[in-house]
Design a protein around this motif. Structure first.
Motif, PDB file in Angstrom:
ATOM      1  N   LEU A 346       3.776 -19.655   1.627  1.00 51.59           N
ATOM      2  CA  LEU A 346       4.398 -18.802   0.625  1.00 51.59           C
ATOM      3  C   LEU A 346       4.327 -17.375   1.138  1.00 51.59           C
ATOM      4  CD1 LEU A 346       2.752 -20.261  -2.612  1.00 51.59           C
ATOM      5  CD2 LEU A 346       4.833 -21.011  -1.460  1.00 51.59           C
ATOM      6  N   LEU A 347       5.449 -16.657   1.107  1.00 55.08           N
ATOM      7  CA  LEU A 347       5.511 -15.276   1.569  1.00 55.08           C
ATOM      8  C   LEU A 347       5.740 -14.364   0.369  1.00 55.08           C
ATOM      9  CD1 LEU A 347       5.575 -13.240   3.917  1.00 55.08           C
ATOM     10  CD2 LEU A 347       8.067 -13.569   3.996  1.00 55.08           C
ATOM     11  N   ILE A 348       4.736 -13.521   0.074  1.00 53.22           N
ATOM     12  CA  ILE A 348       4.815 -12.583  -1.048  1.00 53.22           C
ATOM     13  C   ILE A 348       5.150 -11.216  -0.482  1.00 53.22           C
ATOM     14  CG2 ILE A 348       3.569 -11.577  -2.991  1.00 53.22           C
ATOM     15  CD1 ILE A 348       1.791 -14.044  -2.948  1.00 53.22           C
ATOM     16  N   PRO A 349       6.265 -10.617  -0.885  1.00 54.24           N
ATOM     17  CA  PRO A 349       6.698  -9.347  -0.288  1.00 54.24           C
ATOM     18  C   PRO A 349       5.647  -8.247  -0.402  1.00 54.24           C
ATOM     19  CG  PRO A 349       8.447 -10.300  -1.636  1.00 54.24           C
ATOM     20  CD  PRO A 349       7.218 -11.109  -1.897  1.00 54.24           C
ATOM     21  N   THR A 350       5.635  -7.372   0.588  1.00 53.02           N
ATOM     22  CA  THR A 350       4.647  -6.300   0.652  1.00 53.02           C
ATOM     23  C   THR A 350       4.657  -5.431  -0.605  1.00 53.02           C
ATOM     24  OG1 THR A 350       4.751  -6.217   3.060  1.00 53.02           O
ATOM     25  CG2 THR A 350       3.957  -4.246   1.939  1.00 53.02           C
ATOM     26  N   HIS A 351       5.847  -5.057  -1.097  1.00 48.37           N
ATOM     27  CA  HIS A 351       5.898  -4.150  -2.240  1.00 48.37           C
ATOM     28  C   HIS A 351       5.322  -4.781  -3.502  1.00 48.37           C
ATOM     29  CE1 HIS A 351       9.655  -6.420  -3.016  1.00 48.37           C
ATOM     30  NE2 HIS A 351       9.490  -6.063  -4.284  1.00 48.37           N
ATOM     31  N   ILE A 352       5.417  -6.113  -3.629  1.00 45.53           N
ATOM     32  CA  ILE A 352       4.844  -6.799  -4.783  1.00 45.53           C
ATOM     33  C   ILE A 352       3.320  -6.791  -4.696  1.00 45.53           C
ATOM     34  CG2 ILE A 352       4.599  -9.050  -5.900  1.00 45.53           C
ATOM     35  CD1 ILE A 352       7.174  -7.667  -6.609  1.00 45.53           C
ATOM     36  N   VAL A 353       2.802  -7.012  -3.481  1.00 46.79           N
ATOM     37  CA  VAL A 353       1.348  -6.986  -3.288  1.00 46.79           C
ATOM     38  C   VAL A 353       0.807  -5.594  -3.595  1.00 46.79           C
ATOM     39  CG1 VAL A 353      -0.530  -7.313  -1.635  1.00 46.79           C
ATOM     40  CG2 VAL A 353       1.456  -8.831  -1.575  1.00 46.79           C
ATOM     41  N   GLU A 354       1.485  -4.566  -3.109  1.00 49.35           N
ATOM     42  CA  GLU A 354       1.030  -3.196  -3.338  1.00 49.35           C
ATOM     43  C   GLU A 354       1.110  -2.808  -4.810  1.00 49.35           C
ATOM     44  OE1 GLU A 354       2.232  -1.241   1.001  1.00 49.35           O
ATOM     45  OE2 GLU A 354       3.561  -0.977  -0.738  1.00 49.35           O
ATOM     46  N   GLU A 355       2.127  -3.290  -5.501  1.00 47.44           N
ATOM     47  CA  GLU A 355       2.323  -2.910  -6.904  1.00 47.44           C
ATOM     48  C   GLU A 355       1.412  -3.659  -7.855  1.00 47.44           C
ATOM     49  OE1 GLU A 355       5.783  -3.359 -10.353  1.00 47.44           O
ATOM     50  OE2 GLU A 355       6.354  -3.474  -8.236  1.00 47.44           O
ATOM     51  N   LEU A 356       1.251  -4.999  -7.639  1.00 45.40           N
ATOM     52  CA  LEU A 356       0.572  -5.823  -8.635  1.00 45.40           C
ATOM     53  C   LEU A 356      -0.844  -6.248  -8.239  1.00 45.40           C
ATOM     54  CD1 LEU A 356       3.510  -8.206  -9.672  1.00 45.40           C
ATOM     55  CD2 LEU A 356       2.765  -6.099 -10.789  1.00 45.40           C
ATOM     56  N   VAL A 357      -1.077  -6.459  -6.959  1.00 49.85           N
ATOM     57  CA  VAL A 357      -2.332  -7.074  -6.539  1.00 49.85           C
ATOM     58  C   VAL A 357      -3.385  -6.052  -6.130  1.00 49.85           C
ATOM     59  CG1 VAL A 357      -3.405  -8.736  -4.971  1.00 49.85           C
ATOM     60  CG2 VAL A 357      -1.073  -9.131  -5.792  1.00 49.85           C
ATOM     61  N   LEU A 358      -3.040  -5.144  -5.233  1.00 40.68           N
ATOM     62  CA  LEU A 358      -4.050  -4.257  -4.648  1.00 40.68           C
ATOM     63  C   LEU A 358      -4.706  -3.300  -5.641  1.00 40.68           C
ATOM     64  CD1 LEU A 358      -2.472  -3.327  -1.181  1.00 40.68           C
ATOM     65  CD2 LEU A 358      -3.969  -5.234  -1.806  1.00 40.68           C
ATOM     66  N   PRO A 359      -3.985  -2.737  -6.628  1.00 39.78           N
ATOM     67  CA  PRO A 359      -4.643  -1.770  -7.514  1.00 39.78           C
ATOM     68  C   PRO A 359      -5.852  -2.314  -8.262  1.00 39.78           C
ATOM     69  CG  PRO A 359      -2.262  -1.597  -7.716  1.00 39.78           C
ATOM     70  CD  PRO A 359      -2.531  -2.815  -6.897  1.00 39.78           C
ATOM     71  N   SER A 360      -5.874  -3.590  -8.554  1.00 41.40           N
ATOM     72  CA  SER A 360      -6.984  -4.147  -9.339  1.00 41.40           C
ATOM     73  C   SER A 360      -7.711  -5.277  -8.619  1.00 41.40           C
ATOM     74  CB  SER A 360      -6.451  -4.676 -10.682  1.00 41.40           C
ATOM     75  OG  SER A 360      -5.440  -5.671 -10.482  1.00 41.40           O
ATOM     76  N   LEU A 361      -7.559  -5.361  -7.302  1.00 48.36           N
ATOM     77  CA  LEU A 361      -8.185  -6.448  -6.540  1.00 48.36           C
ATOM     78  C   LEU A 361      -9.706  -6.303  -6.585  1.00 48.36           C
ATOM     79  CD1 LEU A 361      -7.551  -8.895  -4.700  1.00 48.36           C
ATOM     80  CD2 LEU A 361      -7.707  -7.345  -2.754  1.00 48.36           C
ATOM     81  N   PRO A 362     -10.433  -7.322  -7.062  1.00 46.69           N
ATOM     82  CA  PRO A 362     -11.896  -7.234  -7.120  1.00 46.69           C
ATOM     83  C   PRO A 362     -12.507  -7.052  -5.741  1.00 46.69           C
ATOM     84  CG  PRO A 362     -11.088  -9.054  -8.469  1.00 46.69           C
ATOM     85  CD  PRO A 362      -9.922  -8.560  -7.665  1.00 46.69           C
ATOM     86  N   ALA A 363     -13.642  -6.370  -5.699  1.00 45.15           N
ATOM     87  CA  ALA A 363     -14.292  -6.038  -4.430  1.00 45.15           C
ATOM     88  C   ALA A 363     -14.638  -7.274  -3.621  1.00 45.15           C
ATOM     89  CB  ALA A 363     -15.543  -5.205  -4.697  1.00 45.15           C
ATOM     90  N   GLU A 364     -14.983  -8.384  -4.292  1.00 42.59           N
ATOM     91  CA  GLU A 364     -15.384  -9.582  -3.556  1.00 42.59           C
ATOM     92  C   GLU A 364     -14.243 -10.216  -2.769  1.00 42.59           C
ATOM     93  OE1 GLU A 364     -14.843 -10.993  -7.926  1.00 42.59           O
ATOM     94  OE2 GLU A 364     -15.599  -9.231  -6.839  1.00 42.59           O
ATOM     95  N   HIS A 365     -13.014  -9.819  -3.077  1.00 38.44           N
ATOM     96  CA  HIS A 365     -11.867 -10.362  -2.357  1.00 38.44           C
ATOM     97  C   HIS A 365     -11.332  -9.408  -1.290  1.00 38.44           C
ATOM     98  CE1 HIS A 365     -11.846 -13.760  -4.949  1.00 38.44           C
ATOM     99  NE2 HIS A 365     -11.445 -13.102  -6.019  1.00 38.44           N
ATOM    100  N   LEU A 366     -11.986  -8.263  -1.117  1.00 42.89           N
ATOM    101  CA  LEU A 366     -11.533  -7.318  -0.102  1.00 42.89           C
ATOM    102  C   LEU A 366     -11.973  -7.793   1.277  1.00 42.89           C
ATOM    103  CD1 LEU A 366     -12.361  -3.910  -1.828  1.00 42.89           C
ATOM    104  CD2 LEU A 366     -10.078  -4.854  -1.382  1.00 42.89           C
TER     105      LEU A 366
END
Length: 559
Positions: A346-366
């Motif tokens: 599955l390929l999730i576009p970069t802009h979607i990851v930056e908009e929805l995922v990265l701002p609230s990504l928990p520290a344990e998943h970094l």
């Protein structure tokens, strides 16, 4: 005095999928439903006509309201088509919590204590003896007796999707040889057509309508389930995950019917592997492995060095996306990702990851920053050359790989004798194989995560034992075609000439040639205490290891 017993050589449809083949009336009923009604029967050869595939490779299953068709995590090699009634697929809530609502048992029947002990004196002395006059239970496990105790409560607590008459389900696990990703149960009395994947494959080859229909379902349904189960998305709300699913594209790399021997040869097999993402290219998205295996490599001199491998549920490219989100000068992919065999991603576009995922990504998943060293020789991981060996030989595919510590093994052969004692006097593995450090990878079935031995089996004789996932062979339906032995990349399946209990060879009545059967390790699926080989080792030298558990492998290499 007879020197041989003549029998008819077994054929593909000697043992139909159901207890009895479908009747002409049932076949006409099935062919009245689209997409079956749109299939051109003239496109099928006389050796495998459509009606005979339906007659022998399908069966009609009937369930009452609340009966479980299959559970999340079960292994399955068949797809289902709703003939009447409706089923519900659980798409929300915790699979672990739901399992408490499910009653019944579907485990493979184990030998009792007396039966286990009696093997010591009841085994035949003749090698590879078979008693085909005695009744033999089909090794395939069905979820008979499983039901939901309180269907209304389950519907209130969990999100479900309705699948009604004329719809397929279960095709993703059947085609991908993966565990079921959701529990499915009958909402009302329901009749289902269950199609084993050999039949689904043969029909799809000749019927483009069905192939496109199944492929579209497979692609559409894979997205939501995979995103919901991926840890880095579990902190998001349903609306955000739905947006991700809408923007995500589904890609397949390689061939679904791949085999290591047929697709990866030559001195440098890495060059023949399809590239999913290439080192030095702009990271246009986050890649999730839906099924199969992918190699992570980096350029080294004139070739490539393997750093690791990724399997189902793992991600690629997150380090680069995190770095690029915080810097004006973006970095490209630092590694290449290649398909080993057949891989769904599955390929999730970069802009979607930056908009929805990265701002609230928990520290344990970094992940660690992309600027840190990535070598595997720092003492905290398995050495790069070991990883290279495991990936090149695709040993990473094993869920129960037999590893022998050569510094502890004394060659006493207690493991071989124990295996023979539990398999009617016939050992199912050979105590030799390639070496990785101090370990030897023995020639014993590894019960692969993606068992390519199943690809060419025309009868379904080689199959998953449903709940535990062991790969076993139903001796009664094996026709000796050698497809599994030829496809096994590890030479862990042997073809043997069989005899009757007195040791008299069994010959094909027509050709007077020996009747062959495929044999291999079944991980002692019917034994009370599990693998006899491991239990018998007096020096703790032999371990069955799931190669996905890198820490277990590392402990063996370093102890």
């Amino acid at each position: 005095m007879s020197f041989a017993v003549e029998l008819s050589r077994p054929n593909r449809w000697d043992e139909p999928f159901g207890e009895l083949p479908l009747t002409d009336r049932e076949i006409e009923w099935i062919l009245s439903f689209p997409p079956f009604s749109r299939i051109d029967e003239a496109a099928f050869p006389s050796s495998t006509p459509l009606r005979e595939i339906l007659r022998n490779d399908t069966r009609v299953m009937r369930y009452m309201a609340g009966d479980v068709v299959f559970r999340a995590g079960d292994y399955g090699t068949s797809a289902f088509f709703v003939l009447s009634g409706a089923v519900r697929v659980v798409v929300g809530g915790s699979p672990e919590a739901l399992s408490k609502e499910i009653q019944g048992s579907a485990r493979h029947e184990k030998r009792g204590l007396f039966e286990a002990l009696s093997q010591l004196w009841s085994n035949t002395r003749a090698p590879e003896a078979r008693d085909y006059e005695a009744s033999e239970a089909d090794a395939r496990v069905q979820n008979e007796g499983l039901f939901l105790q309180d269907v209304p409560a389950v519907l209130d607590q969990y999100g479900t999707a309705l699948i009604e008459q004329g719809e397929f389900f279960g095709e993703a696990a059947a085609l991908g040889r993966t565990p079921r990703n959701a529990t499915t149960f009958a909402e009302s009395p329901v009749e289902l057509l269950e199609i084993r994947w050999q039949g689904l494959r043969d029909i799809s080859r000749r019927a483009l309508e069905l192939r496109h229909h199944i492929d579209n379902l497979y692609r559409d349904r894979a997205l939501g389930g995979q995103i919901r189960l991926t840890p880095i998305f579990q902190h998001l709300g349903d609306g955000e995950r739905q947006r991700i699913a809408q923007e995500t594209t589904f890609e397949s790399h390689g061939r679904r019917d791949w085999t290591l021997r047929g697709s990866e040869g030559g001195a440098d097999p890495i060059r023949s592997e399809p590239i999913i993402a290439e080192e030095g290219h702009y990271p246009n998205g986050l890649i999730l492995i839906r099924s199969g295996f992918a190699r992570v490599s980096r350029r080294f001199g004139n070739g490539h060095r393997t750093l690791s491998y990724l399997g189902r549920g793992e991600i690629f490219g997150l380090e680069e996306l995190i770095y690029n989100a915080g810097h004006e000068e973006p970095v490209p992919y630092q590694w290449s990702l290649r398909a080993m065999g057949y891989v769904d991603v599955l390929l999730i576009p970069t802009h979607i990851v930056e908009e929805l995922v990265l701002p609230s990504l928990p520290a344990e998943h970094l992940p660690r920053p992309v600027t840190e060293p990535t070598g595997a020789d720092d003492g905290s991981e398995i050495r790069t050359d070991y990883i290279e060996q495991l990936v090149e030989g695709r040993i990473i595919n094993g869920s129960a790989t037999m590893l022998i510590d050569l510094e502890r093994c004394t060659g006493c052969d207690d493991c071989v004798r124990a295996c023979a004692a539990t398999h009617d006097g016939n050992p199912r593995f050979i105590r030799h194989g390639q070496r990785v450090g101090r370990l030897m990878i023995a020639n014993a079935c590894m019960h692969c995560i993606d068992p390519v031995c199943m690809i060419g089996c025309p009868t379904g004789a080689i199959h998953r034992v449903s709940l535990e996932g062991q790969v076993a062979i139903n001796d009664r339906t094996c026709i000796g075609c050698q497809a599994c032995a030829n496809n096994c990349p590890y030479d862990n399946i042997r073809m043997v000439e069989v005899a009757d209990p007195s040791g008299t060879p069994l010959l094909d009545r027509d050709t007077l040639t020996p009747i062959l059967k495929a044999t291999k390790c079944d991980l002692c699926v019917d034994q009370m205490v599990g693998p006899a080989c491991q239990n018998a080792c007096p020096h703790d030298a032999l371990k069955r290891v799931d190669m996905r558990e890198i820490t277990d492998l590392q402990e063996l290499l370093e102890r």
